[in-house]
Design an enzyme around this catalytic site. Structure first.
Site, PDB file in Angstrom:
ATOM      1  N   LYS A  18      46.367  46.109  42.413  1.00  0.00           N
ATOM      2  CA  LYS A  18      45.136  45.990  41.617  1.00  0.00           C
ATOM      3  C   LYS A  18      45.018  44.581  41.031  1.00  0.00           C
ATOM      4  CE  LYS A  18      47.514  47.767  37.529  1.00  0.00           C
ATOM      5  NZ  LYS A  18      47.780  49.005  36.739  1.00  0.00           N
ATOM      6  N   TYR A  24      41.446  17.413  21.476  1.00  0.00           N
ATOM      7  CA  TYR A  24      40.462  18.044  20.592  1.00  0.00           C
ATOM      8  C   TYR A  24      41.056  18.386  19.232  1.00  0.00           C
ATOM      9  CZ  TYR A  24      36.973  18.895  24.234  1.00  0.00           C
ATOM     10  OH  TYR A  24      36.021  18.754  25.197  1.00  0.00           O
TER      11      TYR A  24
HETATM   12  C1  LIG Z   1      49.140  49.309  36.835  1.00  0.00           C
HETATM   13  C2  LIG Z   1      49.655  50.642  37.108  1.00  0.00           C
HETATM   14  C3  LIG Z   1      50.910  50.801  37.697  1.00  0.00           C
HETATM   15  C4  LIG Z   1      51.869  49.646  37.930  1.00  0.00           C
HETATM   16  O1  LIG Z   1      52.405  49.252  36.702  1.00  0.00           O
HETATM   17  P1  LIG Z   1      53.597  48.173  36.581  1.00  0.00           P
HETATM   18  O2  LIG Z   1      54.066  48.315  35.191  1.00  0.00           O
HETATM   19  O3  LIG Z   1      52.977  46.856  36.851  1.00  0.00           O
HETATM   20  O4  LIG Z   1      54.617  48.534  37.583  1.00  0.00           O
HETATM   21  C5  LIG Z   1      51.293  52.069  38.058  1.00  0.00           C
HETATM   22  N1  LIG Z   1      50.499  53.137  37.812  1.00  0.00           N
HETATM   23  C6  LIG Z   1      49.294  53.021  37.214  1.00  0.00           C
HETATM   24  C7  LIG Z   1      48.471  54.231  36.974  1.00  0.00           C
HETATM   25  C8  LIG Z   1      48.837  51.774  36.834  1.00  0.00           C
HETATM   26  O5  LIG Z   1      47.655  51.652  36.242  1.00  0.00           O
END
Ligand SMILES: *Cc1c(COP(=O)(O)O)cnc(C)c1O
Length: 377
Positions: A39, A269
Site C-alpha cells: 500500500k 529563512y
Molecule cells: C499496513 C497494514 C499492514 C502492514 O503493517 P506493517 O506494520 O507495516 O507490517 C498489515 N495489515 C493491515 C491491515 C495494514 O493496514
C-alpha cells in the site's frame, strides 16, 4: 564519487527486498503464506516494481489499501492475488470485479451487496472478512451468530479469509493483543462449528511476525515495514526479535553550492541558525517539497563523504543547508546521503522519525513524487 543524474533520488535495492521477503518466509515456515503489503506505493518504494520483484521471488498475494492501488498493479501486469484492505466505496465494486481484486468486507450489509454482485454476474466471488476485535477502526463487531446468519445468505460467495488487525502489537506492556487474539479465536471457532472454515486466517503485520508471536500467525501474515527493512521499536517486556531485515531504500541529494560564511552569519529563512565560527556551508537539492521533514530544521543530519554533518537552519521547500566544515572534500555536484548508510555511519528512518517527532512509516510515506527512483541490484 559518481556523477549525479538527479537532483534528489532514492535507490531501492531489489536484492535486499528479496532477502527481506525470504527472511520472513523462512521465519514463518512453508505453512504460512506471506502477503507483502504494498500500500501507499509500497511505502514509497514503488508498488509496481516492488510487486514485480517479489512476484518473481515467489509472492502469490499482495495487499493494497485501495481499489485504485490494486488496479494500478493489474495494469502493470501483476498476476498474483491482490487483497484490498482499507475498504471500498459502492462505486468501486465494478472495478473490484473487472480487475480481479479481492475485497476485505467490513460490514454485513456489504457482504449482502457482494452476494448480489456475484448473482448478477453469475460468478463465484471471493472475499476476506475483517473482524474488529478491539482496534476500534474498520471491521465487524457483531456477534458470531449475526455473522453466521449473514454468511448463510451468501451462497454465491467464497469465504476465503478471516482477518483482524492489532492496535498495539508493539506494546508488550498491555494485554490488548492477547485480548484481540482471544476474541478472534472465539469467533473463528463459532464459525468453524457450523462449517465456515475460510482457507486463510491472518492477523499479523510486521511486529508480531518479527517478535515471534506465533499464535497470531494463522496461515497467512501481512508484513509491510519488514519487507522494506524496518521493524518498529517495541515497549514493555518483549522477547528478542527473531527477524533480521535491512533497509531497502537509500535517499540521496546533491550539493548545489558550497560557500564560506564568517562567524555571526544568519542561515536560511527566519535566521533560525547563526554561525558561531567560519563555516563551510553546503546547499542541498532537497526540501520539504520532496518530503524531507521541515521538523529537521536545525536538527537533521546527513552523511557527506562518510561523515555525519548537521542541517543548519530551516529546511526550505526545495533546499536545505548543511555544515560541511568537517567534510572539506565535498564539492558542488557531489551526492550526500539523507537516509541510508555510507560505510560505518547511517541515518535511518527510525532516527529521522525520532528527530522529527513522527514514526518511521510516516518518514518513508512522505518521500514525494518529485524524488526520482532508481532500482539497483
Ligand atoms: C499496513 C497494514 C499492514 C502492514 O503493517 P506493517 O506494520 O507495516 O507490517 C498489515 N495489515 C493491515 C491491515 C495494514 O493496514
Amino acid at each position: 564519487m559518481p556523477e549525479c543524474r538527479y537532483r534528489t533520488w532514492v535507490e531501492i535495492s531489489r536484492s535486499r527486498l528479496v532477502a527481506n521477503y525470504r527472511a520472513i518466509c523462512d521465519l514463518v515456515g512453508p505453512q504460512v503464506t506471506v502477503m507483502p503489503v504494498v500500500k501507499a506505493d509500497a511505502y514509497r518504494h514503488g508498488a509496481v516494481e516492488v510487486s514485480r520483484t517479489l512476484e518473481q521471488a515467489g509472492a502469490r498475494w499482495f495487499a493494497v489499501s485501495s481499489v485504485e492501488e490494486g488496479v494500478a498493479l493489474r495494469q502493470a501486469g501483476i498476476r498474483a492475488r491482490i487483497l484490498v484492505m482499507a475498504d471500498f466505496l459502492p462505486f468501486e465494486r465494478e472495478a473490484l470485479l473487472e480487475f480481479d481484486l479481492t475485497p476485505v468486507i467490513h460490514r454485513l450489509e456489504d457482504l449482502a451487496a457482494w452476494e448480489r454482485m456475484a448473482e448478477r454476474y453469475g460468478r463465484q466471488l471471493s472475499f476476506h472478512l475483517k473482524l474488529d476485535t478491539g482496534m476500534g477502526r474498520l471491521g465487524i463487531r457483531e456477534p458470531a451468530e449475526a455473522i453466521i446468519a449473514a454468511l448463510k445468505r451468501c451462497p454465491s460467495l467464497d469465504f476465503e479469509g478471516l482477518m483482524t488487525h492489532f492496535a498495539s502489537a508493539a506494546h508488550y506492556d498491555t494485554p490488548q493483543t492477547e485480548q484481540q487474539l482471544a476474541r478472534f479465536k472465539a469467533v473463528a471457532e463459532q464459525l468453524a462449528a457450523v462449517g465456515f472454515r475460510p482457507r486463510y486466517q491472518h492477523l499479523a503485520a510486521t511486529v508480531p511476525i518479527a517478535y515471534g508471536r506465533k499464535e497470531t500467525w494463522g496461515n497467512m501474515v501481512r508484513p509491510g515495514q519488514a519487507i522494506y527493512g524496518y521493524i518498529s521499536p517495541v515497549r514493555g517486556p518483549a522477547p528478542a526479535p527473531l527477524l533480521k531485515v535491512e533497509p531497502v531504500l537509500t535517499w540521496k541529494a546533491t550539493v548545489l553550492d558550497v560557500k564560506e560564511l564568517p562567524a555571526g552569519s544568519p542561515v536560511g529563512y527566519g535566521a533560525m541558525y547563526w554561525t558561531t565560527r567560519p563555516t563551510r556551508l553546503g546547499i542541498l537539492t532537497v526540501g520539504y517539497g520532496d518530503g524531507y521533514p521541515h521538523r529537521l530544521s536545525n536538527r537533521g543530519r546527513v552523511i557527506a563523504a562518510g561523515r555525519i554533518v548537521p542541517v543548519l537552519g530551516a529546511v526550505s521547500m526545495d533546499l536545505t543547508a548543511v555544515d560541511l566544515t568537517h567534510a572539506p572534500e565535498v564539492r558542488p555536484g557531489d551526492a550526500v546521503t539523507l537516509l541510508g548508510r555510507e560505510g560505518r555511519v547511517s541515518v535511518d528512518a527510525h532516527w529521522i522519525a525520532k528527530a522529527s517527532g513522527t514514526i518511521s512509516y510516516n518518514v518513508l510515506c512522505s518521500i514525494s513524487s518529485r524524488v526520482s527512483r532508481v532500482y539497483v541490484d
